[in-house]
Write a protein that holds these residues in place. Structure first.
Motif, PDB file in Angstrom:
ATOM      1  N   LEU A   1      48.477  46.782  46.383  1.00  0.00           N
ATOM      2  CA  LEU A   1      48.184  45.348  46.333  1.00  0.00           C
ATOM      3  C   LEU A   1      46.833  45.032  46.980  1.00  0.00           C
ATOM      4  CD1 LEU A   1      51.732  43.905  47.127  1.00  0.00           C
ATOM      5  CD2 LEU A   1      50.569  43.985  44.918  1.00  0.00           C
ATOM      6  N   LEU A   2      46.520  45.718  48.076  1.00  0.00           N
ATOM      7  CA  LEU A   2      45.215  45.518  48.713  1.00  0.00           C
ATOM      8  C   LEU A   2      44.090  45.987  47.789  1.00  0.00           C
ATOM      9  CD1 LEU A   2      46.034  46.663  52.369  1.00  0.00           C
ATOM     10  CD2 LEU A   2      45.433  44.339  51.640  1.00  0.00           C
ATOM     11  N   LYS A   3      44.338  47.079  47.084  1.00  0.00           N
ATOM     12  CA  LYS A   3      43.335  47.591  46.146  1.00  0.00           C
ATOM     13  C   LYS A   3      43.136  46.608  44.994  1.00  0.00           C
ATOM     14  CE  LYS A   3      42.132  51.720  43.488  1.00  0.00           C
ATOM     15  NZ  LYS A   3      42.548  53.091  43.084  1.00  0.00           N
ATOM     16  N   GLN A   4      44.230  46.009  44.532  1.00  0.00           N
ATOM     17  CA  GLN A   4      44.123  45.010  43.469  1.00  0.00           C
ATOM     18  C   GLN A   4      43.310  43.804  43.932  1.00  0.00           C
ATOM     19  OE1 GLN A   4      48.084  44.029  42.181  1.00  0.00           O
ATOM     20  NE2 GLN A   4      48.385  45.969  41.081  1.00  0.00           N
ATOM     21  N   LYS A   5      43.556  43.374  45.174  1.00  0.00           N
ATOM     22  CA  LYS A   5      42.794  42.245  45.717  1.00  0.00           C
ATOM     23  C   LYS A   5      41.310  42.588  45.829  1.00  0.00           C
ATOM     24  CE  LYS A   5      46.185  39.612  48.404  1.00  0.00           C
ATOM     25  NZ  LYS A   5      45.646  38.263  48.105  1.00  0.00           N
ATOM     26  N   ALA A   6      41.030  43.818  46.274  1.00  0.00           N
ATOM     27  CA  ALA A   6      39.635  44.248  46.378  1.00  0.00           C
ATOM     28  C   ALA A   6      38.990  44.293  44.996  1.00  0.00           C
ATOM     29  CB  ALA A   6      39.561  45.620  47.045  1.00  0.00           C
ATOM     30  N   GLY A   7      39.752  44.735  43.987  1.00  0.00           N
ATOM     31  CA  GLY A   7      39.243  44.769  42.619  1.00  0.00           C
ATOM     32  C   GLY A   7      38.929  43.376  42.098  1.00  0.00           C
ATOM     33  N   LYS A   8      39.805  42.432  42.408  1.00  0.00           N
ATOM     34  CA  LYS A   8      39.574  41.044  41.976  1.00  0.00           C
ATOM     35  C   LYS A   8      38.337  40.460  42.669  1.00  0.00           C
ATOM     36  CE  LYS A   8      42.730  40.001  38.959  1.00  0.00           C
ATOM     37  NZ  LYS A   8      42.317  39.595  37.582  1.00  0.00           N
ATOM     38  N   ALA A   9      38.195  40.771  43.966  1.00  0.00           N
ATOM     39  CA  ALA A   9      37.015  40.296  44.705  1.00  0.00           C
ATOM     40  C   ALA A   9      35.745  40.892  44.106  1.00  0.00           C
ATOM     41  CB  ALA A   9      37.138  40.669  46.178  1.00  0.00           C
ATOM     42  N   ALA A  10      35.821  42.169  43.718  1.00  0.00           N
ATOM     43  CA  ALA A  10      34.674  42.824  43.088  1.00  0.00           C
ATOM     44  C   ALA A  10      34.356  42.173  41.745  1.00  0.00           C
ATOM     45  CB  ALA A  10      34.972  44.314  42.904  1.00  0.00           C
ATOM     46  N   GLU A  11      35.404  41.796  41.000  1.00  0.00           N
ATOM     47  CA  GLU A  11      35.207  41.156  39.694  1.00  0.00           C
ATOM     48  C   GLU A  11      34.519  39.796  39.847  1.00  0.00           C
ATOM     49  OE1 GLU A  11      37.893  40.006  35.757  1.00  0.00           O
ATOM     50  OE2 GLU A  11      38.795  39.928  37.756  1.00  0.00           O
ATOM     51  N   VAL A  12      34.967  39.024  40.835  1.00  0.00           N
ATOM     52  CA  VAL A  12      34.356  37.707  41.079  1.00  0.00           C
ATOM     53  C   VAL A  12      32.883  37.871  41.440  1.00  0.00           C
ATOM     54  CG1 VAL A  12      34.350  35.709  42.637  1.00  0.00           C
ATOM     55  CG2 VAL A  12      36.517  36.596  41.745  1.00  0.00           C
ATOM     56  N   TYR A  13      32.599  38.854  42.304  1.00  0.00           N
ATOM     57  CA  TYR A  13      31.207  39.068  42.719  1.00  0.00           C
ATOM     58  C   TYR A  13      30.351  39.531  41.540  1.00  0.00           C
ATOM     59  CZ  TYR A  13      27.108  40.872  45.082  1.00  0.00           C
ATOM     60  OH  TYR A  13      25.808  41.105  45.459  1.00  0.00           O
ATOM     61  N   LEU A  14      30.903  40.454  40.739  1.00  0.00           N
ATOM     62  CA  LEU A  14      30.140  40.965  39.600  1.00  0.00           C
ATOM     63  C   LEU A  14      29.838  39.843  38.606  1.00  0.00           C
ATOM     64  CD1 LEU A  14      28.861  43.419  38.283  1.00  0.00           C
ATOM     65  CD2 LEU A  14      31.076  43.997  37.282  1.00  0.00           C
ATOM     66  N   ASN A  15      30.781  38.929  38.450  1.00  0.00           N
ATOM     67  CA  ASN A  15      30.545  37.757  37.594  1.00  0.00           C
ATOM     68  C   ASN A  15      29.381  36.922  38.118  1.00  0.00           C
ATOM     69  OD1 ASN A  15      31.752  36.930  35.148  1.00  0.00           O
ATOM     70  ND2 ASN A  15      33.770  36.935  36.135  1.00  0.00           N
ATOM     71  N   SER A  16      29.297  36.833  39.453  1.00  0.00           N
ATOM     72  CA  SER A  16      28.257  35.987  40.059  1.00  0.00           C
ATOM     73  C   SER A  16      26.857  36.573  39.890  1.00  0.00           C
ATOM     74  CB  SER A  16      28.557  35.770  41.547  1.00  0.00           C
ATOM     75  OG  SER A  16      28.346  36.968  42.289  1.00  0.00           O
ATOM     76  N   VAL A  17      26.776  37.892  39.677  1.00  0.00           N
ATOM     77  CA  VAL A  17      25.453  38.525  39.515  1.00  0.00           C
ATOM     78  C   VAL A  17      25.284  39.065  38.094  1.00  0.00           C
ATOM     79  CG1 VAL A  17      25.249  39.125  41.961  1.00  0.00           C
ATOM     80  CG2 VAL A  17      26.326  40.753  40.378  1.00  0.00           C
ATOM     81  N   ALA A  18      26.124  38.587  37.157  1.00  0.00           N
ATOM     82  CA  ALA A  18      26.088  39.099  35.782  1.00  0.00           C
ATOM     83  C   ALA A  18      24.720  38.909  35.143  1.00  0.00           C
ATOM     84  CB  ALA A  18      27.168  38.421  34.947  1.00  0.00           C
ATOM     85  N   ALA A  19      24.060  37.799  35.450  1.00  0.00           N
ATOM     86  CA  ALA A  19      22.738  37.547  34.861  1.00  0.00           C
ATOM     87  C   ALA A  19      21.735  38.604  35.310  1.00  0.00           C
ATOM     88  CB  ALA A  19      22.256  36.151  35.257  1.00  0.00           C
TER      89      ALA A  19
END
Length: 643
Positions: free
Chosen positions: A504-522
């Motif tokens: 579950l902690l790994k899933q949360k870290a993955g989601k946090a990584a996804e949000v961050y990657l979205n923020s720098v997608a450009a």
């Protein structure tokens, strides 16, 4: 007295070792009344102790060349041999049910296919017969006459310098071939095991039918290469507060995936108190005193003992002991040995023997076999030998440690509790991870007797104490209390709690990584691989050529998610961020290279053949694994051995 002991050391050690071996066997076994039981029961088939013990001894003699095995090695060997008897019994049942048997033609064909193995056994039997003739001969003339008569009776292919396969095959067809004991033993082995096992494998493998359509899908998937640009936001870069996953969330995940968390093997958890087995100052002084005794004997002109003989008998460095203590055939320079040893070795004159020198390995008695000096007369290289005496805890030291733990056990048995008694002696009570029946407490490794304590045999008297006896290996003495247990097949939240929380902690870290990657997608989309200096904080950028079965950063190797992401991607465009095995990932397919029709067709043929061979092997292994898992097996190993 010490001089006599050292001069007679070889015989003293042989007798002493024999006594130890007998003592260890006595300690390892429970009283003889246990031997009225079989060593195990598979369904209704009993495994006899005699057969089991004979096989263990045969393996020790043949495979290990009668070398000393420690407690853990013996325990593992017994477990492996027991498993082999279980499988043998299961296979025998299946052979009978399926009416599998070896025909005469199959037996002869097996003999012909394995001519090298057959000849090796025949040669051994012939040599044994010649040795018997030698022992029974009444004179040299009688020996020659009887030996020649026997040799002339042997089949021609055994005595010819060049093996003639045609002669051998013809001999297999004659009744004379089956008058040899080794042939009868091989025939029995092939008839009851080798050939029926192959028949059973063929029977199980008959269900395997790989198709060219399946092979085509696999080949095209494997042989299609993609040129990719990959941006990864690794999960490790996004720390998640451990408290963000609570017990309610863990329980919810467990209930949603309950069939994924069954107990595969019996498991137990322990509270324990431990003490390290370490040499004391008194032990060190005792070893040095003994080392000085050896030194005085070696430097005593009236003693007949040589340094080399003493090294072979007394040194605890197995690599050099058998060479008479010599460490190197050549002269070696500084930096080869540890500093205290080096200083003493380079200070010795040729032929001289040093007093005991202490290093981290123990005490060394060093002998110089010469040195090489430079123009200034300084020693540059030496050739030396040594006798090593390691410094280990003495029996008195170990006894004193065991006494501390034994007294704790006595007080707990009298009504106190483990924590109180441990703390009263300045010791800590710790809790182990969950340990399977064939596993070890990670902090200690193998502890003889732990499994017998945790899972006592029902035929043994019930142990009244909740605390184990003193368990030990060469580094620790331990007493343990079983505080939890699960049986194979049960579902357990407690056993998998930490694993689920990590997921579950790994899933949360993955989601946090996804949000961050979205923020720098450009920034990712603007990345030019030719610009080697380009960087995006917390993002790993890489170009990669791979198939969907290969390694792709962020996804790992052969991850099924790669095929889904790449399959939906438009050439030349970045995908949206997805959470993958090792973080969040964006992918751009730069180009795609597909194999030619001819390449695919050739690969399909090979794939179908390989899939069949691999499929048959996999199907048979799965069949055997399922058979073993579904069969009730009773082990009585702990009636005969402490573990």
């Amino acid at each position: 007295m010490l001089t006599w002991i050292n001069e007679k050391a070889k015989w003293v050690i042989v007798i002493f070792a024999a006594g130890i071996a007998i003592g260890l066997l006595a300690m390892d076994r429970v009283p003889d009344q246990g031997r009225s039981y079989p060593i195990g029961i598979v369904n209704d088939t009993k495994i006899s102790y005699t057969d089991f013990d004979s096989r263990v001894k045969m393996i020790v003699q043949n495979q290990y060349q009668n070398q000393h095995l420690d407690d853990e090695q013996y325990s593992q060997l017994r477990a492996q041999v027991f498993s082999s008897f279980v499988r043998q019994a299961l296979f025998a049942e299946q052979y009978e049910k399926a009416e599998l048997s070896a025909s005469v033609a199959e037996l002869k064909n097996e003999f012909k296919r394995n001519s090298d193995a057959v000849r090796a056994r025949l040669v051994q039997e012939a040599q044994a017969h010649l040795y018997a003739i030698q022992q029974q001969a009444t004179s040299q003339e009688d020996l020659i006459q009887r030996s020649q008569a026997y040799l002339s009776s042997l089949p021609k292919f055994l005595t010819d310098t060049t093996f003639n396969k045609a002669d051998y095959d013809a001999w297999i067809e004659t009744p004379a071939a089956y008058r040899w004991n080794s042939m009868l033993m091989l025939e029995d082995e092939m008839k009851n095991n080798t050939i029926p096992a192959r028949q059973l494998q063929t029977l199980v493998g008959a269900s395997v039918h790989p198709t060219s359509l399946e092979a085509k899908w696999s080949v095209e998937r494997r042989m299609t290469d993609y040129e990719l640009q990959v941006a990864v936001a690794p999960s490790s870069a996004f720390v998640v507060d451990s408290n963000s996953v609570d017990s309610v969330m863990v329980a919810g995940y467990f209930n949603a995936h309950i069939d994924s968390f069954f107990v595969k093997n019996d498991a137990a958890q322990f509270q324990y108190v431990s003490l390290p087995v370490e040499a004391t100052a008194a032990d060190d002084a005792s070893i040095r005193e003994y080392a000085m005794t050896l030194y005085y004997q070696l430097t005593d002109s009236s003693s007949a003992t040589t340094f080399e003989d003493m090294a072979r008998v007394s040194s605890e460095d197995p690599g050099s002991a058998e060479k008479g203590g010599i460490l190197s055939e050549d002269f070696v320079g500084r930096g080869t040995y540890v500093k205290p040893f080096e200083d003493a070795a380079f200070a010795l004159d040729s032929g001289k023997i040093s007093e005991p020198v202490r290093s981290q390995f123990g005490y060394h008695i060093i002998k110089s076999y010469g040195n090489v000096k430079n123009a200034k007369g300084e020693v540059e290289k030496v050739k030396v030998g040594h006798i090593l005496l390691t410094v280990t805890a003495s029996s008195n030291t170990i006894d004193s440690l065991e006494k501390i733990l034994t007294n704790i056990k006595k007080d707990v048995d009298a009504g106190s509790d483990l924590l109180t008694e441990a703390q009263a002696r300045g010791l800590e009570v710790k809790t182990s991870e969950w340990v399977s029946r064939d596993g070890n407490i990670a902090a200690f490794g193998y502890l003889k007797g732990l499994a017998s304590f945790a899972w006592p045999n029902e035929n043994l008297p019930k142990e009244e104490s909740e605390i184990s006896g003193v368990l030990r290996n060469n580094k620790w003495v331990v007493i343990a209390k079983k505080v939890g247990a699960f049986k194979a097949g049960e579902r357990s939240l407690a056993l998998y709690y930490n694993d689920i929380k990590e997921t579950l902690l790994k899933q949360k870290a993955g989601k946090a990584a996804e949000v961050y990657l979205n923020s720098v997608a450009a920034q990712v989309k603007a990345w030019n691989p030719a610009d080697t200096a380009a960087k995006i904080e917390k993002i790993e950028l890489e170009t990669k050529n791979a198939s969907v079965d290969g390694f792709v950063p962020g996804f790992g190797y052969g991850n099924a998610q790669i095929a889904r992401v790449v399959g939906k991607a438009k050439a030349g465009e970045w995908t949206a961020p997805v959470v993958a095995e090792n973080g969040a990932v964006m992918v751009k397919v730069v180009s795609k290279k597909t194999p030619s029709v001819e390449e695919v067709e050739d690969a399909i043929k090979q794939d179908v053949e390989n899939s069949y061979r691999f499929g048959v092997m996999t199907a048979f292994n799965d069949y055997v694994t399922t058979l073993e898992a579904s069969t009730p097996v009773k082990s009585n190993l702990d009636l005969f051995y402490r573990d």
